[in-house]
Design an enzyme around this catalytic site. Structure first.
Site, PDB file in Angstrom:
ATOM      1  CD  GLU A   3      43.685  43.222  42.297  1.00 58.77           C
ATOM      2  OE1 GLU A   3      44.612  44.160  41.894  1.00 58.77           O
ATOM      3  OE2 GLU A   3      42.296  43.787  42.151  1.00 58.77           O
ATOM      4  CE  LYS A  39      45.286  46.353  39.213  1.00 63.01           C
ATOM      5  NZ  LYS A  39      44.599  46.311  40.415  1.00 63.01           N
ATOM      6  CB  CYS A  72      40.965  45.517  39.655  1.00 64.59           C
ATOM      7  SG  CYS A  72      39.912  46.213  41.188  1.00 64.59           S
TER       8      CYS A  72
END
Length: 305
Positions: A57, A138, A174
């Protein structure tokens, strides 16, 4: 460089794929240095015979927000200045490298919205030898006060998957991967047989076990392969522990760790067999057994809309 030949029973799906997850330490705020280091790592990983190379990320920029965000409600200068559109200069350069080496490259970056200059996303771009396939934004930004993502980034609003020569790939980032298993399940229902997690997971109690556990869990519950690439080293204030990992079923085992890194920079790689995975999924066809009507009915009760 001569690439190894991969034999297949059909023209669209090779029997194996070699994946490299990079324990990566970016130079915070130095996009040029990070892009150069990533290019060198891709070349090395491709030389080892890897077909898909994954960086963590926000590997292109570094994860932490810049100093002026501490305790204030304003956008992050560093990510604002380093953000690029997709396609953009860095993704185009990486696409040229992917074509030259005949590999797939996935990496995290701050993405600039093409229309709204005030909107940026934590994104992971998927690049094929044929060109840029797209980016995943995300969906769930890590919450304050521990994290500052929501002060400088906007959440995404799509769950794409990408068809590749190695099957269908789904990418999560994540928090999306660790705490929202329904996202992985949706991607697998869309056809994904490989889940990629680009993450910036900082040190903490039990964290090396955590990344391995969650990666293995996403793989086993969906009967697919899953791979997580994590940052290492210290940025401004946060330190990351690495332990990039590749996991999945390994008939007759429902859960198996194929490769796990340590806490320093390294290429963590494994060769995965789709034939062996298929033999396991044929024995335990959860998609066929899934009570979709009831599950969907119950989930609708919790919809915010």
């Amino acid at each position: 460089m001569v690439k190894p030949q991969i034999k297949s029973t059909d023209m669209t799906h090779p029997l194996t794929v070699s994946i490299a997850c990079i324990n990566f330490h970016p130079t915070w705020g130095d996009k040029a240095a990070n892009a150069g280091k990533m290019s060198a790592t891709v070349t090395e990983a491709a030389g080892q015979g890897n077909n898909i190379i994954v960086f963590p990320e926000l590997a292109l920029s570094g994860y932490e927000c810049s100093e002026e965000l501490d305790g204030e409600h304003k956008s992050c200068r560093m990510h604002r200045e380093l953000a690029e559109t997709i396609p953009g200069p860095t993704t185009e350069k990486m696409a040229s490298l992917a074509k030259e080496l005949d590999v797939y490259i996935i990496f995290g970056m701050p993405e600039q919205d093409k229309v709204n200059s005030d909107m940026r996303y934590i994104s992971s771009v998927v690049i094929a030898p044929e060109g840029i396939l797209g980016g995943y934004r995300k969906l769930h930004l890590a919450p304050r006060p521990r994290f500052t993502e929501s002060l400088c980034f906007s959440p995404g609003d799509d769950l794409p998957v990408w068809k590749t020569r190695y099957g269908t790939i789904g990418v999560l980032i994540c928090y999306d991967f660790y705490f929202f298993p329904e996202l992985a399940r949706i991607m697998v229902l869309k056809g994904a047989n490989l889940l990629i997690n680009t993450t910036a997971s900082a040190v903490g109690p039990g964290k090396p076990y955590y990344i391995v556990q969650q990666t293995g869990c996403r793989a086993t519950e969906n009967l697919v392969y899953a791979a997580s690439a994590n940052l290492v080293g210290k940025e401004r204030t946060k330190t990351y522990y690495g332990h990039s990992v590749i996991a999945g079923p390994h008939d007759p085992r429902p859960a198996f760790v194929f490769a796990e890194g340590g806490e320093t920079e390294e290429i963590v790689s494994a060769t995965l067999s789709f034939a062996r995975l298929r033999s396991y999924t044929e024995k335990l066809d959860w998609k066929k057994n899934r009570q979709s009507r009831l599950i969907n009915q119950e989930m609708r009760k919790f919809s915010r809309s």
